[in-house]
Design a protein around this motif. Structure first.
Motif, PDB file in Angstrom:
ATOM      1  N   ILE A  95       0.811  -1.343   0.156  1.00  0.00           N
ATOM      2  CA  ILE A  95      -0.145  -0.169   0.023  1.00  0.00           C
ATOM      3  C   ILE A  95       0.885   1.150  -0.038  1.00  0.00           C
ATOM      4  CG2 ILE A  95      -1.717   1.428   1.315  1.00  0.00           C
ATOM      5  CD1 ILE A  95      -2.791  -1.028   0.119  1.00  0.00           C
ATOM      6  N   ARG A  96       0.443   2.123  -0.974  1.00  0.00           N
ATOM      7  CA  ARG A  96       1.474   3.575  -0.955  1.00  0.00           C
ATOM      8  C   ARG A  96       0.220   4.590  -0.208  1.00  0.00           C
ATOM      9  NH1 ARG A  96       3.843   4.993  -5.756  1.00  0.00           N
ATOM     10  NH2 ARG A  96       1.871   4.855  -6.770  1.00  0.00           N
ATOM     11  N   LEU A  97       0.626   5.303   0.868  1.00  0.00           N
ATOM     12  CA  LEU A  97       0.219   6.052   1.416  1.00  0.00           C
ATOM     13  C   LEU A  97       1.262   7.439   1.357  1.00  0.00           C
ATOM     14  CD1 LEU A  97      -2.462   7.304   2.847  1.00  0.00           C
ATOM     15  CD2 LEU A  97      -1.286   6.582   5.024  1.00  0.00           C
ATOM     16  N   GLY A  98       0.670   8.621   0.707  1.00  0.00           N
ATOM     17  CA  GLY A  98       1.812   9.579   0.605  1.00  0.00           C
ATOM     18  C   GLY A  98       2.916   9.009  -0.192  1.00  0.00           C
ATOM     19  N   ASN A  99       4.093   9.498   0.581  1.00  0.00           N
ATOM     20  CA  ASN A  99       5.420   9.170  -0.273  1.00  0.00           C
ATOM     21  C   ASN A  99       5.926   7.793   0.581  1.00  0.00           C
ATOM     22  OD1 ASN A  99       6.177  10.321   2.291  1.00  0.00           O
ATOM     23  ND2 ASN A  99       8.141  10.887   1.465  1.00  0.00           N
ATOM     24  N   LEU A 100       4.976   7.034   1.257  1.00  0.00           N
ATOM     25  CA  LEU A 100       5.543   5.860   1.947  1.00  0.00           C
ATOM     26  C   LEU A 100       5.084   4.753   1.581  1.00  0.00           C
ATOM     27  CD1 LEU A 100       5.725   7.021   5.688  1.00  0.00           C
ATOM     28  CD2 LEU A 100       7.517   6.801   4.115  1.00  0.00           C
ATOM     29  N   LEU A 101       5.878   3.843   1.247  1.00  0.00           N
ATOM     30  CA  LEU A 101       5.291   2.248   0.697  1.00  0.00           C
ATOM     31  C   LEU A 101       5.279   1.383   1.787  1.00  0.00           C
ATOM     32  CD1 LEU A 101       7.193   2.154  -2.638  1.00  0.00           C
ATOM     33  CD2 LEU A 101       4.674   2.543  -2.439  1.00  0.00           C
ATOM     34  N   PHE A 102       4.136   0.626   2.107  1.00  0.00           N
ATOM     35  CA  PHE A 102       4.371  -0.432   3.165  1.00  0.00           C
ATOM     36  C   PHE A 102       4.207  -1.783   2.644  1.00  0.00           C
ATOM     37  CE2 PHE A 102       2.544   3.496   4.913  1.00  0.00           C
ATOM     38  CZ  PHE A 102       3.253   3.638   6.068  1.00  0.00           C
ATOM     39  N   THR A 103       4.745  -2.653   2.671  1.00  0.00           N
ATOM     40  CA  THR A 103       4.800  -3.917   2.034  1.00  0.00           C
ATOM     41  C   THR A 103       4.177  -5.111   3.175  1.00  0.00           C
ATOM     42  OG1 THR A 103       6.816  -5.116   2.463  1.00  0.00           O
ATOM     43  CG2 THR A 103       6.654  -3.573   0.302  1.00  0.00           C
TER      44      THR A 103
END
Length: 146
Positions: A22-30
């Motif tokens: 998931i991308r939220l703003g400029n961060l990606l959480f795998t």
């Protein structure tokens, strides 16, 4: 801020109600990735070295589908079936996430009782999305807004 689902055929398909990332703003959480061959959905042959390499290749594919890379990882969580595998896992991990001249991400490593498909290792990461790179312009099937 809208969440964006990241998906790629170059990493194992989700085996439950979750997203590869998931991308939220400029961060990606795998989501956690393991040593599963995306072509066969089966655990790769070999031991901790082979599973760690496949795990990191899967993470690399997910991050690249989102327009990021392993060099942009800021935090990693490593789950090991057996802490005795730490040194072997760490040697492979270092080649991917801490090569010479690259700032290693923060990391937590824990031993767990069991992993899906009886994997030996699972790794999840948080990475920064490189500003100005919009992979969905090139791979619209990789991104879905939620």
């Amino acid at each position: 801020m809208a969440k964006e689902k990241i998906a790629t055929a170059h990493a194992p398909a989700a085996i439950g109600p979750y997203s590869q990332a998931i991308r939220l703003g400029n961060l990606l959480f795998t989501a956690g990735q393991g040593g599963i061959d995306p072509a066969t959905q089966q655990v790769v042959a070999g031991g901790i070295t082979e599973q760690t390499a496949r795990t990191l290749e899967n993470l690399k594919a997910v991050l690249e589908a989102a327009g990021s890379s392993l060099a942009q990882v800021v935090k990693a969580n490593v789950f090991l079936k057996d802490m005795n595998d730490f040194a072997a896992m760490n040697a492979v991990y270092a080649k991917y996430l801490a090569p010479e001249g690259v700032l290693a991400p923060a990391r937590t490593t824990v031993e767990v009782a069991r992993l899906p498909k009886d994997l030996l290792v699972e790794i999840e990461v948080i990475a920064e999305h490189e500003p100005g790179i919009h992979s969905y312009l090139h791979h619209p099937q990789s991104i879905q807004q939620a």
